[in-house]
Design a protein around this motif. Structure first.
Motif, mmCIF file in Angstrom:
data_model
loop_
_atom_site.group_PDB
_atom_site.id
_atom_site.type_symbol
_atom_site.label_atom_id
_atom_site.label_comp_id
_atom_site.label_asym_id
_atom_site.label_seq_id
_atom_site.Cartn_x
_atom_site.Cartn_y
_atom_site.Cartn_z
ATOM 1 N N LYS A 186 69.837 24.555 123.434
ATOM 2 C CA LYS A 186 70.783 23.481 123.768
ATOM 3 C C LYS A 186 70.125 22.093 123.687
ATOM 4 N N VAL A 187 68.849 22.027 124.011
ATOM 5 C CA VAL A 187 68.192 20.713 124.117
ATOM 6 C C VAL A 187 67.318 20.381 122.914
ATOM 7 N N LYS A 188 67.276 21.277 121.940
ATOM 8 C CA LYS A 188 66.246 21.152 120.893
ATOM 9 C C LYS A 188 66.300 19.843 120.108
ATOM 10 N N ASP A 189 67.489 19.272 119.943
ATOM 11 C CA ASP A 189 67.568 18.010 119.194
ATOM 12 C C ASP A 189 66.702 16.912 119.820
ATOM 13 N N PHE A 190 66.519 17.004 121.131
ATOM 14 C CA PHE A 190 65.815 15.936 121.851
ATOM 15 C C PHE A 190 64.296 15.944 121.624
ATOM 16 N N LEU A 194 67.565 17.281 131.265
ATOM 17 C CA LEU A 194 68.494 18.049 130.421
ATOM 18 C C LEU A 194 68.613 19.500 130.878
ATOM 19 N N SER A 195 67.638 19.956 131.673
ATOM 20 C CA SER A 195 67.757 21.300 132.252
ATOM 21 C C SER A 195 68.428 21.261 133.616
ATOM 22 N N GLY A 196 68.904 20.109 134.018
ATOM 23 C CA GLY A 196 69.601 20.001 135.300
ATOM 24 C C GLY A 196 68.669 19.949 136.501
#
Lengths: 356, 356
Positions: free
Chosen positions: B85-89, B214-216
């Motif tokens: 989910k966060v890989k673009d970052f 981003l992982s909350g």
């Protein structure tokens, strides 16, 4: 017209006040803790003043009309937004703009800016690059410090306006740099407009977009009112490029010398138009003259002679006006009738006529 | 240790894939429209490839361990976040880091980087400044393109992490530049740590903060896990500064020549410690030697002799280790026990021992 001058003068105080609040002339611990948080170790105030506050304020203190933040405030008013609520955001297009000039002067190996030696000449290139660059980021503090004054969707749209325009300005600058390096054959008019839209228009477009977003405007308003800012930027660039083709008296007001752009071989709109409209012979001769990088007055006059023969100066002036008027027409139905709207319209007309 | 090397190798493919997706080696209209929207006028592809894609990929292609994005992915896993989910970052700390090196090399008038001439030597300073600078902004596309995958509060916190660290890195750089200019008397250890925390630690801290947000993760996790990144950066700087004091064999691996920092008169941690610990006579002599900016081998050896007399190299190595271990201890209770946490800890130990 006197109204607009007064308006700019009035707003300059507010705008400079905000800039000083977000980046004071003298940095102290209290400011740094406000802006950056408590140091995990220890700040070196002498270094930060020497390498940031002093060079940045030396530059900001030289003037500038602050017209991008003024545009931001005018659009806010025209959309019925609350200027007081959004006032911190004036620093964003203004500081980013000032930083971009400082950097541009390094890239162009400039000598003078606003009557004084360029920042890199006074403080060194390392200081100037870093100081110019921090001016792109420092104004993001306006976002952080106003987090609670706007709903989250609005803030995200505002961040996106910042992000997109900061990318675009570098795209525009890349195009211009590449052309300067002599890879300038066959530039089309549309490519010239695109370069200006990005290099010169982006920060005015950012100012306009931020005003729309923070006033709760629609996506369509953001796009079309943003376009006014963009095309104002193009118009300014076109007119700026004309100045060095004008008579010698003008050079003292703008810092650009007579014929400088001919010497540089610059493909301005007037040149691009001439190259398209001219006879084969005139075209060939103009290209020869531009590629000579001459400082010889008679050759410069010859080049300008060819350009004026094809009415290219009037053509360029007309284009500048047309671009801005077209975007105004597009945005017009999206702005409710009001005194503020009239003022915005006067401001835009004033801007293209007077080249503020 | 072999695990960590393998992990870095594995992730490099993913990270470079993301970078290429957000900034391909060859720009075409399809990409530009995806990234920037349809041109209002017309893009000049030749110029954008010449002044952006070519120099940027010439630089990115030289290697780099991509350890900041790897740290980002490890922290994400350790917090139970979804790496997919966060890989673009991953592109954010990495592109910003690469851009900052390109700019740093201009500011320092560097010659070589990673075995090839610096970007400004190959493509010109104007191209290099603009290309380095766009690498600070391009990765913001990861925010824009993932707007809908995160809730708004999360996105705003992530933007703030970006904003704050981009400001800080310039504060750190300003301090270092000022010291380089010879205003380097009486630098305290805490000021040196602060400079490194900002100049070298910020982008690793940004990577760590983005992973937490981003992982909350909580604000406390963001602060304390962010601090691991920051202190890793300080540790790297300390060790990097030691290399030019080591024996001559090392220079080939790091590109830094034996004694370069003595010639430069650099106030590294080892020097700062020596100046504090030494006898008045040794202190005076070391300052003399540093202010000579000598390239004479015997004088450089004399300076290093004074530094080693006071065990300053071991002191600095110990400090580097201590700083990172302390922040690990602070963050430890905030990370649930897991295989990923163990891997993160190994990674950090590996990083300080091996100086990746």
């Amino acid at each position: 017209m006197a109204d607009i001058m007064r308006f700019l003068e009035e707003k300059k105080g507010l705008i400079d006040g905000e800039i000083m609040r977000y980046f004071p002339k003298r940095l102290d611990i209290k400011y740094l803790e406000w802006a950056m948080g408590k140091a995990a170790y220890e700040y070196d105030l002498e270094a930060l003043n020497g390498a940031l506050a002093t060079p940045i304020w030396d530059f900001l203190g030289r003037g500038g009309k602050r017209w991008r933040p003024a545009l931001f405030l005018l659009i806010t008013e025209a959309l019925g937004g609350d200027p007081d609520k959004v006032k911190d955001f004036v620093i964003i297009p203004e500081l980013a703009h000032e930083g971009s000039i400082m950097i541009d002067d390094i890239e162009d190996k400039g000598e003078m800016r606003r009557g004084r030696p360029c920042t890199h000449r006074l403080f060194g290139q390392d200081v100037a690059i870093n100081a110019g660059s921090i001016m792109y980021f420092l104004p993001l503090l306006a976002f952080v410090k106003n987090r609670k004054r706007f709903d989250e969707k609005t803030l995200i749209r505002a961040y996106e306006a910042y992000a997109e325009e900061m990318i675009r300005i570098h795209i525009g600058q890349a195009t211009d740099i590449y052309w300067h390096k002599g890879k300038a054959s066959g530039i089309r008019e549309a490519q010239y407009f695109q370069m200006c839209a990005y290099k010169t228009g982006c920060l005015a477009r950012m100012a306009a977009r931020l005003a729309v977003v923070l006033s709760g405007g629609s996506r369509e308003q953001e796009e079309k009112i943003g376009r006014i800012g963009e095309n104002l930027g193009i118009a300014f660039q076109i007119r700026d490029d004309l100045l060095s083709l004008g008579d010698e008296g003008e050079k003292f007001t703008k810092g650009k010398g007579f014929g400088d752009d001919i010497t540089e071989g610059k493909r301005s709109l007037a040149v691009i138009h001439t190259l398209k409209a001219a006879s084969q012979q005139d075209r060939k001769r103009l290209l020869e003259l531009l590629d000579m990088h001459t400082t010889e007055n008679s050759l410069i006059r010859e080049a300008i002679g060819i350009i004026t023969k094809y009415n290219a100066i009037e053509y360029a002036k007309g284009k500048a006006r047309e671009l801005v008027e077209r975007t105004w027409k597009d945005a017009d139905p999206l702005l409710p009738a009001s005194e503020a709207k009239e003022k915005l319209h006067s401001f835009i007309r004033f801007a293209i006529e007077r080249d503020i």
